[in-house]
Design a protein around this motif. Structure first.
Motif, PDB file in Angstrom:
ATOM      1  N   UNK A  25       0.477  -1.490   0.247  1.00  0.00           N
ATOM      2  CA  UNK A  25      -0.082   0.195  -0.171  1.00  0.00           C
ATOM      3  C   UNK A  25       0.787   1.204   0.159  1.00  0.00           C
ATOM      4  N   UNK A  26       1.997   1.147   0.858  1.00  0.00           N
ATOM      5  CA  UNK A  26       2.919   2.585   0.395  1.00  0.00           C
ATOM      6  C   UNK A  26       3.054   2.323   0.343  1.00  0.00           C
ATOM      7  N   UNK A  27       3.946   1.298  -1.115  1.00  0.00           N
ATOM      8  CA  UNK A  27       5.113   1.689  -2.567  1.00  0.00           C
ATOM      9  C   UNK A  27       3.684   2.156  -4.028  1.00  0.00           C
ATOM     10  N   UNK A  28       2.294   1.776  -3.451  1.00  0.00           N
ATOM     11  CA  UNK A  28       1.973   1.742  -4.837  1.00  0.00           C
ATOM     12  C   UNK A  28       1.186   3.430  -4.244  1.00  0.00           C
ATOM     13  N   UNK A  29       1.198   3.629  -2.803  1.00  0.00           N
ATOM     14  CA  UNK A  29       0.879   5.787  -2.727  1.00  0.00           C
ATOM     15  C   UNK A  29       1.587   6.337  -3.272  1.00  0.00           C
ATOM     16  N   UNK A  30       2.959   5.482  -3.089  1.00  0.00           N
ATOM     17  CA  UNK A  30       4.290   6.212  -3.132  1.00  0.00           C
ATOM     18  C   UNK A  30       4.021   7.277  -5.030  1.00  0.00           C
ATOM     19  N   UNK A  31       3.848   5.793  -5.618  1.00  0.00           N
ATOM     20  CA  UNK A  31       4.051   5.345  -6.953  1.00  0.00           C
ATOM     21  C   UNK A  31       2.416   6.594  -7.746  1.00  0.00           C
ATOM     22  N   UNK A  32       1.542   6.499  -6.949  1.00  0.00           N
ATOM     23  CA  UNK A  32       0.885   7.081  -7.270  1.00  0.00           C
ATOM     24  C   UNK A  32       1.024   8.876  -7.136  1.00  0.00           C
ATOM     25  N   UNK A  33       1.001   8.774  -6.005  1.00  0.00           N
ATOM     26  CA  UNK A  33       1.658  10.015  -6.031  1.00  0.00           C
ATOM     27  C   UNK A  33       2.701  10.960  -6.903  1.00  0.00           C
ATOM     28  N   UNK A  34       3.747  10.284  -7.204  1.00  0.00           N
ATOM     29  CA  UNK A  34       4.675  10.532  -8.059  1.00  0.00           C
ATOM     30  C   UNK A  34       4.013  10.578  -9.850  1.00  0.00           C
ATOM     31  N   UNK A  35       2.442   9.862  -9.777  1.00  0.00           N
ATOM     32  CA  UNK A  35       2.630  10.616 -11.092  1.00  0.00           C
ATOM     33  C   UNK A  35       1.208  10.884 -11.013  1.00  0.00           C
ATOM     34  N   UNK A  36       0.824  11.681  -9.988  1.00  0.00           N
ATOM     35  CA  UNK A  36       0.344  12.585  -9.990  1.00  0.00           C
ATOM     36  C   UNK A  36       0.793  13.590 -10.260  1.00  0.00           C
TER      37      UNK A  36
END
Length: 82
Positions: A25-36
């Motif tokens: 979940x943390x990794x997904x949140x990091x990638x999502x934040x970078x993408x956005x």
């Protein structure tokens, strides 16, 4: 939207075998934040290019320098983050 993610916190989450889901979940949140953040930067760059073109058409020197300065700053920030 800029968040600070600690590498130590991530390793702690990964190191806990029963909490693998939390690490994912943390990794997904990091990638999502970078993408956005990337999408937001690209959109602002496109907006600034339109505003620069308009300022040139209208011969508005002050607006041109303001938008060009912001675009340059945005591009430098992007270069530093990669």
């Amino acid at each position: 939207m800029d968040k600070y993610y600690s590498y130590t916190d991530f390793l702690k989450a990964v190191g806990q075998s029963k909490k693998v889901d939390e690490a994912e979940k943390l990794l997904n949140e990091i990638y999502l934040d970078l993408f956005l953040n990337r999408i937001q930067r690209m959109h602002r760059q496109e907006q600034l290019m339109v505003l620069i073109d308009r300022a040139l058409d209208e011969k508005d020197e002050n607006a041109f320098y303001q938008y060009a300065s912001e675009l340059t700053s945005l591009q430098q920030t992007e270069d530093e983050s990669y």
